[in-house]
Design an enzyme around this catalytic site. Structure first.
Site, PDB file in Angstrom:
ATOM      1  N   MET B 175       0.972  -1.330   0.004  1.00 54.81           N
ATOM      2  CA  MET B 175      -0.152  -0.088   0.136  1.00 54.81           C
ATOM      3  C   MET B 175       0.665   1.212  -0.008  1.00 54.81           C
ATOM      4  O   MET B 175       0.150   2.483  -0.003  1.00 54.81           O
ATOM      5  CB  MET B 175      -1.032  -0.152   1.186  1.00 54.81           C
ATOM      6  N   ASP B 176       2.316   1.129  -0.084  1.00 55.04           N
ATOM      7  CA  ASP B 176       3.008   2.290  -0.241  1.00 55.04           C
ATOM      8  C   ASP B 176       3.158   2.342  -1.843  1.00 55.04           C
ATOM      9  O   ASP B 176       3.016   3.498  -2.482  1.00 55.04           O
ATOM     10  CB  ASP B 176       4.173   2.189   0.395  1.00 55.04           C
ATOM     11  N   ASP B 177       3.304   1.303  -2.246  1.00 58.63           N
ATOM     12  CA  ASP B 177       3.292   1.243  -3.660  1.00 58.63           C
ATOM     13  C   ASP B 177       2.029   1.861  -4.336  1.00 58.63           C
ATOM     14  O   ASP B 177       1.938   2.695  -5.132  1.00 58.63           O
ATOM     15  CB  ASP B 177       3.532  -0.387  -4.530  1.00 58.63           C
TER      16      ASP B 177
END
Lengths: 420, 441
Positions: B175-177
């Protein structure tokens, strides 16, 4: 009518033709829920992704696929057989009305029908066309077959996800489920198409986009590539936490209710943090020796990392239900989270505060169902589900007759000849 | 002849740090926007701590490999926004920009005096994208997240793993990507809307909330059918269905067998391939690729119902065969026969051995002043008129301070020197990098 209801979505007045199967249907949804007029073009009888379960009341039927329902909100639906001359003629007329065409056919298929970008741009120089395919339009793997699982393997997601040997001996690399190879590809395709749209607002020109699912997945493993490029390291899989070149302290702990908590502790252990951690653990009387002045010394903390994490934090979490740990920790500024099953989110007051869950009417069933809502709130141009997924050919009359001017009798003949 | 760029003349004020925000602005830069990254070394997060500095270099603000890959196509302005003078300079920059993007927790920009209302006073049609953990509204807006926490709290972690084992989760901050992707998607969508209507807006993205729609079919199975995912056989590992458990769709496409990962020769850590057969016909092709051994021609494996019933035995037999081949050889043999198979690929595999990624020029080298020539990840799409490209290596911290302060904002060299002397452009007591001394001459 409130302001939010009267505002249009950010993509209002944009027309998208979607020729997409399970690979690209989410991209069409991203456009539709943000206000674009997405027309999904299915083969006569319906798109094969309608055969993917689960189904409403577990009764398999192309109008009852919950997977299809979810990925095709805010679209209109027509049927059209591109492998007939009449179908191609109608498609060319539709393409003239389109701002964007999204297609997921195997490379070369549309060209074999004379419907590739070179042909379509002749009638509309502003057209943006995106082909979203497993490997792109070129290269040695261009014609390889794929699936969501295959992309998670070759893209590197699996090489990063799995278990510590101590937790599951000889475990395979694990592909997270849920269709995330498709999601990842659709996010990138959406981004490329909207960038092309922005360019078109300035330059007045369309263009062709060759987007590859394999590349999108290969880009989506955070620092794994950097670990290799800069240090030659190949990361190892660890239970419920980041891949790493060498073992790192665990971050996933079993709570009293048998579910888990993700608690990021290692790497943050300063004397100040120890004090705050003692306060948190003391809410359940479990600070142990954390208030010992010896922990003012970073060297002592470092020497006791395993004790702090694997004994004190683990025992604290084991003493309470996961949701309680989550909120108690976050209220005190700890970046921790309960590992929830998706359905637990229906009861999350925070999501309710944000109006996240949407009632979507299915008038043909006389029922409404709750759908997940938006990733982001567009305060000036709201996201909304404008309609449930289309029934097979639901908008054939609206689009072919009302918009393109065919008569009902012409439409009947097209249906009899399997053109629509 | 240089190609036109999709975001020509678009300027982005980038307050973001760590990973998700910088991953968003990386793509805006690749499309040709001028991305100005505002940084302050005293509370920098993204360059340090670094676990990707080459072994032969000192770990410092300019030697993180992952930072380089995440921050190509940007310029760096070192600026103390927490000082009155620094804030004034930030406002002058915003006044000549199109997009403001940040991924702080929910109240930070507001506290600085840069909330959306204030931004509008500076630049009425600004597109403001906030990328906070939990969003700017809702009772938990002050909660904080990193990728793993967003993944846990949203249900994404739970859908990865073997049944009756702890969740395997995602081995990185998916969820950073993906949060970064949404940041770029929001900024582009807001920009398109602005160009069409003249109206800017605040787009309130939440990393945790953005994770939830990625579970759509599973959530509908609950809201429509009342079926939750805490059930026997879920999550089903790499399979579509776990043997010996009730037969239901597990939200990873059609329920088919085989659908699994199998060990390959020589059995090292990443020697695995995945094989999936979507039909009886595809299964028969696999039987032929395996040389039609007698076990595989048994009628009990002919139909999907039979393969589901005997999945464990089937998987063991397939693996006995797959162990005799390398994962690339197996892939080629299967694909040549129309069987769905691909290797599990590590980062090294992708960079060094994947013929498709090589053909598509996924990893091209760029020169970085501290890191040297390094492969950088390219875009996964090819735009015919305005290709996305990596055209600048990641900036050294503060590398473009003079260019922006003097060239763009019109301050004098004296102003620049004064700002370095009073701690606006660099902490007074912190050693300056040589390129900073150079810019003050």
């Amino acid at each position: 009518m409130s302001d939010a209801q009267s505002l249009s979505g950010p993509l209002a007045a944009l027309r998208v033709l979607e020729l997409a199967d399970e690979k690209g249907q989410f991209c069409g949804k991203l456009f539709g829920d943000l206000g674009a007029d997405v027309v999904k073009i299915e083969p006569p009888g319906g798109e094969p992704s309608r055969r993917i379960g689960p189904f409403l009341d577990d009764i398999p039927h192309p109008e009852r696929s919950l997977s299809f329902w979810y990925y095709n909100t805010s679209k209109r639906g027509i049927t059209l057989n591109l492998e007939t001359a009449d179908g191609r003629r109608l498609f060319l007329r539709l393409a003239e009305t389109a701002d964007v065409i999204l297609e997921t056919f195997r490379p070369g298929f549309l060209a074999s029908l004379g419907l590739d970008y070179e042909a379509l741009r002749k009638q509309s120089s502003e057209l943006i066309m995106c082909a979203l395919t497993p490997f792109g339009q070129t290269g040695p793997w261009r014609d390889y077959l794929s699936s969501d699982l295959l992309h998670m393997a070759a893209g590197g997601e699996m090489a990063s996800s799995g278990y510590d040997e101590a937790d599951v001996p000889n475990a395979p690399p694990i592909a997270p489920g849920g269709g995330n190879a498709w999601h990842t590809a659709c996010h990138f395709a959406y981004m490329a198409i909207v960038a092309a749209l922005v360019y078109r607002t300035v330059a007045g020109q369309g263009q062709y986009i060759d987007a590859a699912i394999h590349e999108a997945c290969a880009l989506t493993t955070e620092a794994a590539i950097a670990n290799y490029v800069y240090r030659g390291e190949v990361v190892r899989r660890q239970t419920g936490r980041h891949h790493a070149a060498g073992p790192t302290p665990r971050t996933q702990f079993r709570a009293k209710d048998g579910t888990y908590v993700c608690a990021l502790v290692a790497g943050r252990l300063t004397p100040k943090y120890i004090g705050e951690l003692a306060d948190l653990l003391d809410t359940n009387g479990m600070a142990g020796d954390l208030r010992d002045p010896k922990y003012q010394d970073p060297a002592v903390i470092a020497a006791n990392t395993s004790h702090i994490i694997d004994d004190l934090v683990a025992n604290f979490i084991a003493s309470l239900p996961a949701e309680e740990v989550y909120h108690a920790a976050q209220q005190r500024g700890f970046t921790w989270g309960a590992v929830r099953a998706p359905e637990a989110l229906l009861n999350d007051p925070h999501l309710n505060d944000r109006g996240f869950w949407k009632e979507v009417a299915h008038p043909e069933l006389g029922r409404s169902f709750v759908y997940p809502g938006e990733a982001a709130i567009y305060n000036g141009s709201p996201w909304r589900i404008s309609r449930r997924a289309p029934l097979i050919g639901e908008h054939n009359v609206e689009i072919f007759c009302t918009e393109l001017g065919l008569s009902r009798n012409e439409l009947s003949v097209l249906a009899e000849n399997r053109v629509i | 002849m240089s190609r036109p760029r999709a975001l020509e003349k678009i300027r982005v004020v980038d307050f973001s740090w760590v990973r998700a925000g910088p991953w968003a602005t990386r793509w805006l830069g690749a499309f040709g926007a001028e991305v100005i990254k505002i940084e302050w070394p005293e509370n920098e997060r993204g360059r340090l701590p670094s676990t990707t500095t080459p072994q032969n270099l000192e770990v410092n603000l300019n030697t993180s490999g992952n930072f380089n890959d995440t921050n190509v196509n940007k310029k760096s302005l070192s600026l103390n926004v927490r000082s009155a003078k620094g804030l004034e300079i930030a406002k002058r920059l915003i006044a000549v920009s199109d997009i403001v993007i940040e991924n702080f927790s929910s109240r930070v920009l507001h506290r600085w005096g840069l909330g959306y209302q204030e931004l509008c006073k500076i630049k009425p049609d600004i597109v403001y994208v906030s990328m906070s953990g939990y969003g700017h509204t809702g009772r938990n807006h002050h909660y904080t997240s990193f990728g793993p926490v967003a993944q846990a709290a949203s249900g994404l972690t739970y859908l990865s793993g073997l049944p009756d084992k702890p969740p395997a989760g995602w081995g990185w901050s998916y969820m950073d990507d993906t949060g970064g992707m949404y940041g770029a998607m929001c900024a582009l969508t807001g920009l398109y809307h602005r160009n069409m209507t003249g109206q800017g807006q605040h787009i309130d993205l939440s990393q945790m909330v953005a994770s939830v729609p990625l579970n759509g079919p599973g959530l509908l199975d609950f809201t429509v059918n009342g079926r939750g995912s805490r059930r026997p056989g879920y999550p089903p590992g790499n399979r579509a269905h776990w043997p010996g458990t009730p037969l239901v769709n597990n939200y990873r496409g059609p329920t088919v067998v085989p659908h699994n990962a199998y060990r390959t020769h020589p059995g090292e850590y990443n020697d695995w391939c995945v094989i999936v057969c979507h039909s009886d016909e595809e299964w028969q092709r696999l039987v032929q690729v395996m040389g039609a051994p007698s076990w595989a021609t048994s009628p009990k494996f002919t139909t999907v119902a039979g393969r589901l019933q005997h999945q464990q035995e089937l998987d063991e037999q397939i693996e006995a065969w797959s162990m005799t081949l390398g994962k690339y050889e197996l892939t080629e043999r299967c694909q040549a026969a129309g069987v769905r198979a691909l290797p599990v690929q590590s980062a090294e595999d992708r960079v060094e051995r994947d013929p498709q990624l090589r053909h598509r020029e996924m990893y091209l080298e760029m020169e970085h002043p501290a890191l040297g020539r390094r492969k950088v990840q390219n875009a996964p799409f090819k735009l015919s008129k305005t290709p996305a490209s990596n055209h600048l290596p990641s900036p050294l911290i503060g590398q473009h301070t003079r260019e922006i302060v003097e060239g763009l904002l019109g301050y004098s060299r004296e102003d620049l020197r004064a700002g370095f002397a009073d701690g606006t452009f660099w902490p007074v007591k912190r050693a300056r990098f040589p390129y900073m001394e150079e810019m003050l001459r």
